[in-house]
Design a protein around this motif. Structure first.
Motif, mmCIF file in Angstrom:
data_model
loop_
_atom_site.group_PDB
_atom_site.id
_atom_site.type_symbol
_atom_site.label_atom_id
_atom_site.label_comp_id
_atom_site.label_asym_id
_atom_site.label_seq_id
_atom_site.Cartn_x
_atom_site.Cartn_y
_atom_site.Cartn_z
ATOM 1 N N GLY A 1 5.222 -1.926 1.992
ATOM 2 C CA GLY A 1 5.344 -1.663 0.552
ATOM 3 C C GLY A 1 4.265 -2.381 -0.234
ATOM 4 N N GLY A 2 4.225 -2.122 -1.534
ATOM 5 C CA GLY A 2 3.227 -2.738 -2.407
ATOM 6 C C GLY A 2 3.871 -3.760 -3.327
ATOM 7 N N ARG A 3 3.086 -4.758 -3.735
ATOM 8 C CA ARG A 3 3.605 -5.772 -4.665
ATOM 9 C C ARG A 3 2.942 -5.668 -6.038
ATOM 10 N N GLY A 4 1.655 -5.300 -6.046
ATOM 11 C CA GLY A 4 0.983 -5.208 -7.330
ATOM 12 C C GLY A 4 -0.491 -4.957 -7.166
ATOM 13 N N MET A 5 -1.174 -4.884 -8.291
ATOM 14 C CA MET A 5 -2.630 -4.661 -8.299
ATOM 15 C C MET A 5 -3.248 -5.574 -9.344
ATOM 16 N N ASP A 6 -4.560 -5.746 -9.227
ATOM 17 C CA ASP A 6 -5.260 -6.638 -10.141
ATOM 18 C C ASP A 6 -6.697 -6.150 -10.297
ATOM 19 N N VAL B 1 -12.879 6.439 0.137
ATOM 20 C CA VAL B 1 -12.338 5.105 -0.123
ATOM 21 C C VAL B 1 -12.802 4.119 0.942
ATOM 22 N N GLU B 2 -13.164 2.924 0.496
ATOM 23 C CA GLU B 2 -13.334 1.789 1.399
ATOM 24 C C GLU B 2 -12.228 0.791 1.089
ATOM 25 N N LEU B 3 -11.501 0.399 2.131
ATOM 26 C CA LEU B 3 -10.406 -0.551 1.971
ATOM 27 C C LEU B 3 -10.778 -1.797 2.761
ATOM 28 N N GLU B 4 -11.002 -2.896 2.047
ATOM 29 C CA GLU B 4 -11.442 -4.129 2.707
ATOM 30 C C GLU B 4 -10.347 -5.179 2.632
ATOM 31 N N VAL B 5 -10.041 -5.793 3.761
ATOM 32 C CA VAL B 5 -9.058 -6.882 3.786
ATOM 33 C C VAL B 5 -9.703 -8.132 3.180
ATOM 34 N N LEU B 6 -9.058 -8.681 2.129
ATOM 35 C CA LEU B 6 -9.593 -9.889 1.496
ATOM 36 C C LEU B 6 -8.866 -11.146 1.968
ATOM 37 N N GLU B 7 -7.547 -11.034 2.140
ATOM 38 C CA GLU B 7 -6.753 -12.236 2.388
ATOM 39 C C GLU B 7 -5.465 -11.852 3.098
ATOM 40 N N THR C 1 -3.880 -8.806 0.993
ATOM 41 C CA THR C 1 -4.592 -8.368 -0.204
ATOM 42 C C THR C 1 -5.850 -7.612 0.225
ATOM 43 N N TYR C 2 -6.005 -6.419 -0.337
ATOM 44 C CA TYR C 2 -7.169 -5.584 -0.055
ATOM 45 C C TYR C 2 -7.990 -5.406 -1.329
ATOM 46 N N GLU C 3 -9.286 -5.147 -1.176
ATOM 47 C CA GLU C 3 -10.027 -4.505 -2.254
ATOM 48 C C GLU C 3 -10.144 -3.037 -1.897
ATOM 49 N N GLN C 4 -9.741 -2.189 -2.829
ATOM 50 C CA GLN C 4 -9.872 -0.746 -2.640
ATOM 51 C C GLN C 4 -11.017 -0.273 -3.530
ATOM 52 N N ARG C 5 -12.030 0.306 -2.896
ATOM 53 C CA ARG C 5 -13.171 0.825 -3.654
ATOM 54 C C ARG C 5 -13.210 2.341 -3.489
ATOM 55 N N VAL C 6 -13.339 3.054 -4.624
ATOM 56 C CA VAL C 6 -13.476 4.507 -4.580
ATOM 57 C C VAL C 6 -14.929 4.827 -4.890
ATOM 58 N N LEU C 7 -15.580 5.559 -3.983
ATOM 59 C CA LEU C 7 -17.019 5.844 -4.123
ATOM 60 C C LEU C 7 -17.251 7.342 -4.240
ATOM 61 N N ASP C 8 -18.342 7.698 -4.918
ATOM 62 C CA ASP C 8 -18.660 9.121 -5.053
ATOM 63 C C ASP C 8 -19.716 9.528 -4.016
ATOM 64 N N ASP C 9 -20.203 10.775 -4.145
ATOM 65 C CA ASP C 9 -21.146 11.356 -3.179
ATOM 66 C C ASP C 9 -22.368 10.459 -2.954
ATOM 67 N N SER C 10 -22.802 9.774 -4.021
ATOM 68 C CA SER C 10 -24.020 8.961 -3.909
ATOM 69 C C SER C 10 -23.681 7.491 -3.631
ATOM 70 N N SER D 1 -12.552 0.406 -8.732
ATOM 71 C CA SER D 1 -12.231 -0.643 -7.762
ATOM 72 C C SER D 1 -10.996 -1.397 -8.247
ATOM 73 N N LEU D 2 -10.246 -1.912 -7.313
ATOM 74 C CA LEU D 2 -9.045 -2.695 -7.648
ATOM 75 C C LEU D 2 -8.689 -3.571 -6.455
ATOM 76 N N ARG D 3 -7.909 -4.603 -6.736
ATOM 77 C CA ARG D 3 -7.301 -5.376 -5.649
ATOM 78 C C ARG D 3 -5.827 -4.994 -5.564
ATOM 79 N N MET D 4 -5.304 -4.849 -4.360
ATOM 80 C CA MET D 4 -3.886 -4.539 -4.204
ATOM 81 C C MET D 4 -3.260 -5.500 -3.211
ATOM 82 N N GLU D 5 -2.049 -5.963 -3.554
ATOM 83 C CA GLU D 5 -1.323 -6.845 -2.645
ATOM 84 C C GLU D 5 -0.195 -6.052 -2.006
#
Lengths: 152, 152
Positions: B80-85, B101-107, B121-130, B136-140
């Motif tokens: 489940g999710g706890r929140g975003m920042d 999407v790139e999902l990177e583990v931060l902690e 905690t992940y950083e979720q980055r949404v990228l376009d064609d280029s 971008s957001l952090r999600m716990e």
């Protein structure tokens, strides 16, 4: 009457009507955008840490947006969003819950680059039938300043 | 293979395939959840600060969730999710943009209260064609620890 940047002050609170979340809507939204077992599968949800089907957090945000835009931004000269912060899922949202939104102005800052714009930070709180907060977040938005020559 | 809490390490990055956002989807989502002129009305959008129709930020988040859940969480024991920042809309998303999407583990932090859970905690980055970041957001999140006796 449209509220411009100058008409918003820290402490102002806008409250929306309620929206009752239906089970089929929870499942349909999650099948499209967040197909995790505890959002789409009642039996699997029983075995999850939530003990039953819950709405996707993004679904709750989307419903809060619907209420906010339809009942608040319709009278605010909102030009767009910049971002969000401190988003917390305080409690799960379950089928049959009736949600409403409180939108509180936290801060207003004129833009230095764009003379016709200001930035407004709100706290958006989503509450259930018993006035418990289920989701809260801060959002920063762009609001048009009152056009020159236009009075209240 | 399911990845449990113990299998995730800061620096791990998961990448999804691309999804092309269609104009009618932008309008349909926004009519339901974010009916502001620059999301639902092409002519009004031309006159907005965006100069054309753009996707609701919550729609972009929902599409990022779809890609993340379907292609990443299917192999992570996500509870489940706890929140975003720190959610930032860096660039508008327009009809025809292809997002991934790139999902990177931060902690990663074991739960002190629940021995079978950890917080990731992940950083979720949404990228376009280029490969420009549009959101971008952090999600716990809550992730299950590897059950006792189970080896890799």
């Amino acid at each position: 009457m449209t509220r411009y940047f100058e008409d918003l002050e820290p402490g102002d609170v806008f409250e929306t009507s309620g929206y009752t979340v239906k089970k089929n809507e929870i499942i349909e939204f999650a099948e499209q955008f967040d197909p995790q077992p505890f959002h789409v599968d009642e039996a699997a949800a029983e075995d999850s840490i939530f003990g039953g089907l819950i709405a996707s957090g993004i679904h709750t945000m989307a419903l809060a947006s619907k209420l906010t835009v339809e009942e608040t931004f319709d009278m605010i000269a909102n030009l767009g969003g910049r971002g969000m912060d401190d988003l917390q899922f305080h409690q799960p949202v379950r089928p049959g819950d009736t949600l409403h939104v409180e939108l509180e102005v936290l801060e207003t800052t004129p833009s230095e680059r764009h003379s016709e714009r200001g930035y407004v930070t709100y706290e958006q709180r989503v509450l259930d039938d018993s006035d418990a907060v289920v989701l809260s977040l801060r959002m920063e938005t762009i609001v048009r300043r009152r056009p020159e020559g236009q009075t209240e």
